[in-house]
Design an enzyme around this catalytic site. Structure first.
Site, PDB file in Angstrom:
ATOM      1  N   CYS A   1       0.818  -1.209   0.000  1.00  0.00           N
ATOM      2  CA  CYS A   1       0.000   0.000   0.000  1.00  0.00           C
ATOM      3  C   CYS A   1       0.852   1.260   0.000  1.00  0.00           C
ATOM      4  O   CYS A   1       0.662   2.154  -0.825  1.00  0.00           O
ATOM      5  CB  CYS A   1      -0.931   0.002   1.210  1.00  0.00           C
ATOM      6  SG  CYS A   1      -1.964   1.481   1.294  1.00  0.00           S
TER       7      CYS A   1
ATOM      8  N   CYS B   1      -1.673   1.702  -2.940  1.00  0.00           N
ATOM      9  CA  CYS B   1      -2.679   2.745  -2.726  1.00  0.00           C
ATOM     10  C   CYS B   1      -2.118   4.158  -2.699  1.00  0.00           C
ATOM     11  O   CYS B   1      -2.634   5.054  -3.364  1.00  0.00           O
ATOM     12  CB  CYS B   1      -3.415   2.507  -1.406  1.00  0.00           C
ATOM     13  SG  CYS B   1      -3.513   0.816  -0.843  1.00  0.00           S
TER      14      CYS B   1
ATOM     15  N   LYS C   1      -0.206   5.361  -5.962  1.00  0.00           N
ATOM     16  CA  LYS C   1      -1.215   5.364  -7.028  1.00  0.00           C
ATOM     17  C   LYS C   1      -2.124   6.576  -6.896  1.00  0.00           C
ATOM     18  O   LYS C   1      -2.423   7.257  -7.884  1.00  0.00           O
ATOM     19  CB  LYS C   1      -2.049   4.092  -6.954  1.00  0.00           C
ATOM     20  CG  LYS C   1      -3.245   4.071  -7.893  1.00  0.00           C
ATOM     21  CD  LYS C   1      -4.288   3.087  -7.409  1.00  0.00           C
ATOM     22  CE  LYS C   1      -4.927   3.551  -6.110  1.00  0.00           C
ATOM     23  NZ  LYS C   1      -5.899   2.565  -5.568  1.00  0.00           N
TER      24      LYS C   1
ATOM     25  N   GLY D   1      -9.443  -5.260 -14.011  1.00  0.00           N
ATOM     26  CA  GLY D   1      -9.755  -5.030 -12.605  1.00  0.00           C
ATOM     27  C   GLY D   1      -9.521  -3.585 -12.214  1.00  0.00           C
ATOM     28  O   GLY D   1      -9.181  -2.728 -13.038  1.00  0.00           O
ATOM     29  N   TYR D   2      -9.680  -3.307 -10.913  1.00  0.00           N
ATOM     30  CA  TYR D   2      -9.610  -1.916 -10.491  1.00  0.00           C
ATOM     31  C   TYR D   2      -8.210  -1.321 -10.651  1.00  0.00           C
ATOM     32  O   TYR D   2      -8.066  -0.138 -10.971  1.00  0.00           O
ATOM     33  CB  TYR D   2     -10.132  -1.741  -9.063  1.00  0.00           C
ATOM     34  CG  TYR D   2      -9.248  -2.252  -7.961  1.00  0.00           C
ATOM     35  CD1 TYR D   2      -8.325  -1.421  -7.339  1.00  0.00           C
ATOM     36  CD2 TYR D   2      -9.344  -3.565  -7.511  1.00  0.00           C
ATOM     37  CE1 TYR D   2      -7.516  -1.877  -6.319  1.00  0.00           C
ATOM     38  CE2 TYR D   2      -8.536  -4.036  -6.497  1.00  0.00           C
ATOM     39  CZ  TYR D   2      -7.621  -3.187  -5.897  1.00  0.00           C
ATOM     40  OH  TYR D   2      -6.817  -3.646  -4.899  1.00  0.00           O
TER      41      TYR D   2
ATOM     42  N   GLU E   1      -7.578   1.978 -13.047  1.00  0.00           N
ATOM     43  CA  GLU E   1      -6.963   3.150 -12.432  1.00  0.00           C
ATOM     44  C   GLU E   1      -5.731   3.602 -13.209  1.00  0.00           C
ATOM     45  O   GLU E   1      -5.548   4.797 -13.482  1.00  0.00           O
ATOM     46  CB  GLU E   1      -6.612   2.853 -10.971  1.00  0.00           C
ATOM     47  CG  GLU E   1      -7.845   2.782 -10.079  1.00  0.00           C
ATOM     48  CD  GLU E   1      -7.543   2.288  -8.677  1.00  0.00           C
ATOM     49  OE1 GLU E   1      -8.388   2.486  -7.790  1.00  0.00           O
ATOM     50  OE2 GLU E   1      -6.463   1.684  -8.458  1.00  0.00           O
TER      51      GLU E   1
ATOM     52  N   HIS F   1     -27.641  21.192   0.635  1.00  0.00           N
ATOM     53  CA  HIS F   1     -27.728  21.786  -0.696  1.00  0.00           C
ATOM     54  C   HIS F   1     -26.770  22.968  -0.832  1.00  0.00           C
ATOM     55  O   HIS F   1     -26.596  23.722   0.132  1.00  0.00           O
ATOM     56  CB  HIS F   1     -29.173  22.259  -0.935  1.00  0.00           C
ATOM     57  CG  HIS F   1     -29.405  22.857  -2.282  1.00  0.00           C
ATOM     58  ND1 HIS F   1     -29.479  22.082  -3.417  1.00  0.00           N
ATOM     59  CD2 HIS F   1     -29.588  24.144  -2.674  1.00  0.00           C
ATOM     60  CE1 HIS F   1     -29.707  22.867  -4.456  1.00  0.00           C
ATOM     61  NE2 HIS F   1     -29.767  24.132  -4.028  1.00  0.00           N
TER      62      HIS F   1
ATOM     63  N   GLU G   1     -26.640  15.222  -1.821  1.00  0.00           N
ATOM     64  CA  GLU G   1     -28.044  15.410  -1.470  1.00  0.00           C
ATOM     65  C   GLU G   1     -28.968  14.580  -2.363  1.00  0.00           C
ATOM     66  O   GLU G   1     -30.081  14.224  -1.978  1.00  0.00           O
ATOM     67  CB  GLU G   1     -28.430  16.879  -1.566  1.00  0.00           C
ATOM     68  CG  GLU G   1     -28.500  17.413  -2.984  1.00  0.00           C
ATOM     69  CD  GLU G   1     -28.991  18.856  -3.036  1.00  0.00           C
ATOM     70  OE1 GLU G   1     -30.059  19.141  -2.464  1.00  0.00           O
ATOM     71  OE2 GLU G   1     -28.290  19.696  -3.639  1.00  0.00           O
TER      72      GLU G   1
END
Length: 450
Positions: free
Chosen positions: A43, A48, A51, A178-179, A183, A438, A443
């Protein structure tokens, strides 16, 4: 005289192993940890964190284009890949030092060495030859990118090497859907590379909600990322101009870099597991129970090496829970792996928690599906075509929210707090009774009707 040198010996200095070591030491346990590479694990060093830094960099072109609608003008922006990588390396080194410093402050004995398990209560360090006996062994060695065997595979890089490229490639082929693959496709495309992505399946992000995956494919196409579906990479060859990749149907793609992102495998080789009879599955992942215990009572495993849910926060939670149970005497609730908030830092990004629709339909006969798609205020004003997508899945019999899936700018930040609500078994009426904030994208979740 103590029977063992330490109460806990952790093998692997990634996020999960470090958390377990620190927490156990905080409870008064005598703890040792062995790491042969970099503290912080994948990581911090190859995952992570670096990246996300590259993702931030890749999004500036969109911001530059949008800024004109808001009255800003500037000279032509330029990008320096080497400067980015240099700054990234400085930051990663700083974070790695923090990991090691925190272990030292907690009183953990740190060993910069590879540990091999000799028996269920003993490890031996490769370089020093030292043996450490422990009442409990914890394996937290993580995983590594898979590199399939085919002609020329050694010419390709994986995500590990992508962070250390000498220069930004002009043409990139990314293999996988994949992710991690999507990415990096977004990163390279955002920074100016020509990106082609080859996937074996017919869609991206297997296991994620189908509509999210298709919406991402549409936005990738809008960003110039060429997606080739149902293709298998057969070989890579070096050419005078770079690399030539050939797929099973004979098509060729000429690029400067081929990046393989075809899954990850557990780091179990060289641990000495055969000598302990610790059971592993067909992929080499260590088999554990809900508390991380292997079939050997003194040996536990957490994180990617168990191949349950390969996310850093999951490994950290597993390490914390294990240390609290074994050394803090705490009654820690079992972990619900289906309610883990997950983000994909594509552009735009994805945030998801709970069940995808195709799974929820198999479990709930009266499933309500509420969804909307729109352009945000910021996007519409700047004439940007990126969309926001919101999907909420509700068990119609109990009103319980069983899944929330988001697509758009900033949704990873939203999904973290939505994960709190779903972990607390929130009903849809709880969302509807919450006053909207808002003007925000978020919201639209609590005002959603259907």
């Amino acid at each position: 005289m103590e029977k063992y040198d330490v109460d806990l010996c952790v093998i692997g200095g990634g996020s999960g192993g470090v958390r377990a070591a620190r927490v156990a030491a905080g409870h008064g346990a005598r703890v040792a940890i062995a790491e042969s590479a970099n503290f912080g694990g994948t990581c911090v060093n190859r995952g992570c964190v670096p990246k996300k830094l590259l993702v931030y960099a890749s999004r500036f072109p969109d911001q530059f284009r949008a800024s004109h609608a808001y009255g800003w003008s500037s000279e032509q922006a330029t990008f320096d890949w080497k400067a980015l990588i240099q700054h990234k390396d400085v930051e990663i080194a700083r974070l790695e030092r923090i990991y090691e410093t925190n272990l030292d402050k907690a009183g953990v004995a740190i060993h910069h060495d590879h540990a091999q398990i000799i028996d269920p209560n003993t490890v031996q360090l490769a370089r020093s030859g030292q043996r450490i006996s422990a009442k409990t062994l914890l394996i937290a060695t993580g995983g590594h990118p898979v590199r399939p065997a085919f002609p020329g595979a050694d010419l390709a890089i994986t995500s590990d090497e992508a962070f250390h490229l000498a220069e930004l490639p002009k043409r990139v082929l990314i293999v996988g859907g994949g992710y991690i693959a999507v990415e990096f496709a977004g990163i390279f495309a955002g920074l100016g590379s020509e990106v082609t992505q080859v996937i074996r399946a017919d869609r991206l992000l297997r296991g994620f909600d189908d509509e999210l995956a298709e919406l991402l494919a549409e936005h990738q196409d809008r960003r110039g990322i060429r997606l080739l579906r149902g293709q298998v990479l057969q070989r890579i060859e070096r050419t005078p101009d770079g690399l030539r990749a050939t797929t099973a149907d004979g098509s060729t793609i000429d690029v400067d870099v081929v990046m393989l992102s075809m899954g990850r495998a557990p780091n179990t080789r060289g641990l000495g597991l055969p000598g302990t009879d610790v059971k592993v599955d067909e992929d080499g992942a260590i088999i554990v129970d809900v508390h991380g215990r292997t079939n050997q009572p003194s040996i536990y495993a957490i994180g990617d090496v168990t191949n349950r849910l390969n996310l850093t926060p999951v490994a950290i939670r597993e390490g914390q829970a294990l240390a609290d149970r074994l050394f803090g005497g705490l009654d820690v609730p079992d972990f619900d792996y289906e309610m883990v908030p997950t983000a994909v830092f594509s552009s735009p990004e994805i945030g998801t928690v709970g069940l995808p629709e195709h799974v929820a339909r198999t479990r709930y006969g009266n499933l309500r599906v509420l969804k909307t798609k729109f352009r945000s205020m910021a996007q519409a004003f700047a004439q940007i075509q990126d969309q926001v997508f919101i999907k909420v899945l509700i068990d119609g019999d109990t009103d319980k929210v069983v899944g929330v899936h988001l697509f758009g700018e900033g949704v990873a930040e939203m999904i973290q707090l939505i994960g709190v609500a779903l972990t607390a078994h929130a009903r849809w009426s709880d969302f509807r009774h919450t006053v909207a904030l808002h003007p925000t994208i978020a919201e639209e979740i609590v005002t959603l009707r259907g």
